[in-house]
Motif scaffolding. Structure first.
Motif, short mmCIF file in Angstrom:
data_model
loop_
_atom_site.label_atom_id
_atom_site.label_comp_id
_atom_site.label_asym_id
_atom_site.label_seq_id
_atom_site.Cartn_x
_atom_site.Cartn_y
_atom_site.Cartn_z
N SER A 83 0.49 -1.18 0.47
CA SER A 83 -0.03 0.01 -0.77
C SER A 83 0.67 1.34 0.02
CB SER A 83 -0.94 0.09 1.02
OG SER A 83 -0.10 -0.56 2.27
N ASN A 84 0.23 2.27 -0.31
CA ASN A 84 1.27 3.38 -0.11
C ASN A 84 0.14 4.91 0.29
OD1 ASN A 84 1.70 6.42 -1.86
ND2 ASN A 84 3.64 5.97 -1.68
N THR A 85 0.43 5.30 0.95
CA THR A 85 -0.24 6.10 1.64
C THR A 85 -0.34 7.60 0.69
OG1 THR A 85 1.52 7.55 2.47
CG2 THR A 85 0.52 6.04 3.77
N GLY A 86 -1.36 8.18 0.51
CA GLY A 86 -2.27 9.39 -0.38
C GLY A 86 -2.91 8.67 -1.50
N THR A 87 -2.67 9.04 -2.63
CA THR A 87 -3.48 9.02 -4.27
C THR A 87 -2.36 9.26 -4.94
OG1 THR A 87 -5.20 10.42 -4.96
CG2 THR A 87 -6.03 8.89 -3.83
N GLY A 88 -0.83 9.57 -4.73
CA GLY A 88 0.10 10.39 -5.77
C GLY A 88 0.52 9.38 -6.66
N HIS A 89 0.39 7.80 -5.68
CA HIS A 89 1.68 7.27 -6.49
C HIS A 89 0.48 5.51 -6.92
CE1 HIS A 89 4.23 8.81 -4.29
NE2 HIS A 89 5.18 9.09 -4.93
N PRO A 90 -0.44 6.00 -8.21
CA PRO A 90 -1.47 4.94 -8.50
C PRO A 90 -1.12 3.48 -8.76
CG PRO A 90 -1.51 6.75 -10.39
CD PRO A 90 -0.21 6.95 -8.66
N LYS A 91 0.10 3.75 -8.83
CA LYS A 91 0.72 2.94 -10.03
C LYS A 91 2.23 2.08 -9.25
CE LYS A 91 -0.59 4.08 -14.62
NZ LYS A 91 -0.72 4.39 -15.84
N PHE A 92 2.53 1.16 -9.72
CA PHE A 92 3.78 0.11 -9.07
C PHE A 92 4.52 -0.80 -9.43
CE2 PHE A 92 0.46 -2.45 -8.52
CZ PHE A 92 0.94 -4.19 -8.14
N GLY A 93 5.51 -0.73 -9.38
CA GLY A 93 6.27 -1.81 -9.81
C GLY A 93 7.15 -3.25 -8.84
N PHE A 94 7.49 -3.72 -9.14
CA PHE A 94 7.95 -4.97 -8.19
C PHE A 94 9.15 -5.90 -8.19
CE2 PHE A 94 5.06 -7.65 -10.08
CZ PHE A 94 5.43 -8.82 -9.73
N GLN A 95 9.75 -6.28 -8.05
CA GLN A 95 10.55 -7.17 -7.74
C GLN A 95 9.93 -8.60 -6.71
OE1 GLN A 95 15.12 -7.29 -8.32
NE2 GLN A 95 14.49 -6.89 -10.42
N LEU A 96 9.67 -9.94 -7.12
CA LEU A 96 9.79 -11.14 -6.04
C LEU A 96 10.99 -12.27 -6.34
CD1 LEU A 96 7.72 -12.07 -4.07
CD2 LEU A 96 6.32 -12.34 -5.98
N THR A 97 10.95 -12.51 -5.11
CA THR A 97 12.01 -14.00 -5.20
C THR A 97 11.91 -15.06 -4.41
OG1 THR A 97 14.48 -14.40 -5.90
CG2 THR A 97 14.27 -13.31 -4.10
N CYS A 98 11.96 -15.75 -4.11
CA CYS A 98 12.26 -17.15 -2.64
C CYS A 98 13.31 -17.33 -2.60
CB CYS A 98 11.02 -17.93 -2.92
SG CYS A 98 11.77 -19.52 -1.38
N ALA A 99 14.24 -17.32 -1.36
CA ALA A 99 15.17 -17.69 -0.89
C ALA A 99 15.51 -18.08 -0.09
CB ALA A 99 16.94 -16.08 -1.49
N LYS A 100 16.77 -19.12 0.03
CA LYS A 100 17.37 -19.71 1.16
C LYS A 100 18.77 -18.49 2.11
CE LYS A 100 19.00 -23.88 1.34
NZ LYS A 100 20.05 -25.46 0.83
N SER A 101 18.96 -18.94 3.31
CA SER A 101 19.71 -17.94 3.38
C SER A 101 20.95 -17.79 2.71
CB SER A 101 20.73 -18.33 5.13
OG SER A 101 20.98 -19.64 4.97
N GLY A 102 21.41 -16.82 2.69
CA GLY A 102 22.67 -16.07 1.80
C GLY A 102 22.60 -15.95 0.31
N GLY A 103 20.72 -15.82 0.17
CA GLY A 103 20.33 -15.20 -1.19
C GLY A 103 20.62 -16.50 -2.06
N VAL A 104 21.05 -17.94 -1.80
CA VAL A 104 20.65 -18.84 -3.09
C VAL A 104 19.27 -19.25 -3.18
CG1 VAL A 104 20.75 -21.21 -3.21
CG2 VAL A 104 22.61 -19.78 -2.22
N ALA A 105 18.23 -18.86 -4.38
CA ALA A 105 17.09 -19.21 -4.89
C ALA A 105 16.35 -20.34 -4.53
CB ALA A 105 17.12 -18.72 -6.67
N ALA A 106 15.03 -20.18 -4.20
CA ALA A 106 14.86 -21.60 -4.22
C ALA A 106 13.28 -21.82 -4.70
CB ALA A 106 14.89 -21.63 -2.64
N GLY A 107 12.52 -22.89 -5.07
CA GLY A 107 11.73 -23.10 -6.07
C GLY A 107 11.77 -23.08 -7.68
N THR A 108 10.48 -22.06 -8.10
CA THR A 108 9.98 -21.76 -9.12
C THR A 108 9.05 -20.72 -9.36
OG1 THR A 108 8.57 -23.42 -9.98
CG2 THR A 108 11.36 -23.44 -10.60
#
Length: 283
Positions: A83-108
Motif C-alpha cells: 500500500s501507499n499513503t495518499g493517492t499520488g502513486h497510483p501505479k507500482f513496479g516490483f520484484q519478488l523472489t524466494c531464497a534460502k539464507s545467503g540469497g540462494v534461490a529456492a523453488g520456481t
C-alpha cells in the motif's frame, strides 16, 4: 498467497537494475534488487531512498489458507500485497523472489497469467514489465497480485520470500518522487511429511478488508459452541486472543485493530475441531 521467487546464483552475470516508472516499463532482464542477498540497494539508483510511505508484504497460501510450511514439489499461491499513503502513486513496479539464507534461490515462480509481469532468472524471480495499476481505497492506494510458486526439492530447508515494491506517480519519468520499500514473508519451513490441512469452518467472512479500525468476523450457519479468535502478525506471533460462545444461526465477533501498524495480519478462527485463517490489510 502459494508463491516462489528468484534466482540469485546467477546475479553476478546480470546487469544492475532498478524498478522503472517509465510508461513503457522496465528494460530487459533486471538484476535482483529484493534484498534477498543482503544488498539493500533496492531502487535507490533512480528513485531516491527507501520510503516507508510504501509498505510491502508477501503471504504464502495453500488454497485459501496462509501457511508457513511447504511440502517439497507442491505448488502454492503467493500473494504480493502493498500500500501507499495518499493517492499520488497510483501505479507500482516490483520484484519478488524466494531464497534460502545467503540469497540462494529456492523453488520456481510463475506469473500465472498476470499481465505486465514476467519470470526471470530461470523462473526464480518475478518482475513487472510495465507499470501496474493500484487500487484506490480509503484515500490510499493498495497494490496486490497473486502468483504461483512450486516448492523446491526435499532437503532445501527453510526459505523466505523477498520483495521490493515501488509506488510510482506515473508521470513517465524515472525520478525520486516515486516511493519504494522492501518486504518479506515469514520464514517458510520445510515439512518433513505431507501435511493435511485442518478442516475449515464454513461460512466465515471478515470485513471490511482493508480496514483502518475494527474488523468483523461473521459466521453463518454456526455450529453452536465455543469459538476462539486469534489476531496474529505474519510471523505467527499472537497479538490478541478472545473467546465467545455462539448459538446457531449468524454470529459476529469484532476485533479492534486500530492500534496496529499498517500491514498484513491474520485472523484465526477455531472451534476446537475446525479452523479458518483469513488475512486482512490494516491501513
Amino acid at each position: 498467497m502459494k508463491k516462489k521467487l528468484l534466482s540469485i546464483a546467477s546475479i553476478g552475470v546480470l546487469a544492475t537494475i532498478v524498478l522503472s516508472s517509465y510508461q513503457n516499463g522496465t528494460h530487459g532482464t533486471l538484476g535482483n534488487q529484493t534484498n534477498s542477498t543482503g544488498s539493500a540497494t533496492g531502487c535507490f539508483n533512480c528513485h531516491g531512498t527507501q520510503n516507508n510511505a510504501t509498505t510491502a508484504a508477501v503471504i504464502l497460501m495453500d488454497g485459501t489458507t496462509p501457511v508457513t510450511t511447504y511440502v517439497p514439489g507442491q505448488t502454492y499461491t503467493v500473494v504480493l500485497a502493498g500500500s501507499n499513503t495518499g493517492t499520488g502513486h497510483p501505479k507500482f513496479g516490483f520484484q519478488l523472489t524466494c531464497a534460502k539464507s545467503g540469497g540462494v534461490a529456492a523453488g520456481t515462480l510463475s506469473a500465472n497469467g498476470v499481465t505486465g509481469v514476467a519470470a526471470r532468472a530461470n523462473n526464480t524471480l518475478l518482475e513487472h514489465t510495465t507499470p501496474l495499476a493500484g487500487t484506490p481505497n480509503s484515500g490510499n492506494i493498495i497494490y496486490a497480485a497473486q502468483f504461483q510458486w512450486t516448492a523446491p526439492a526435499a532437503g532445501t530447508g527453510t526459505v523466505k520470500f523477498y520483495t521490493v515494491i515501488n509506488g510510482v506517480n506515473g508521470n513517465g519519468n524515472n525520478d525520486a518522487g516515486d516511493q519504494w520499500n522492501f518486504g518479506t514473508s515469514a520464514n517458510i519451513t520445510e515439512a518433513t511429511t505431507s501435511i493435511r490441512n485442518t478442516e475449515q469452518i464454513k461460512g466465515v467472512q471478515l470485513f471490511p478488508n482493508p480496514s483502518n479500525g475494527a474488523v468483523t468476523v461473521q459466521i453463518e450457519n454456526t455450529t453452536p459452541g465455543k469459538y476462539s479468535f486469534q489476531l496474529m502478525d505474519m510471523t505467527g506471533r499472537v497479538l490478541q486472543t478472545e473467546q465467545a460462545i455462539f448459538g446457531s444461526g449468524t454470529n459476529q465477533y469484532k476485533a479492534d485493530a486500530s492500534a496496529l501498524s499498517t500491514g498484513i495480519y491474520l485472523m484465526k478462527v477455531g472451534n476446537g475441531t475446525k479452523e479458518t485463517i483469513m488475512k486482512f490489510h490494516k491501513l
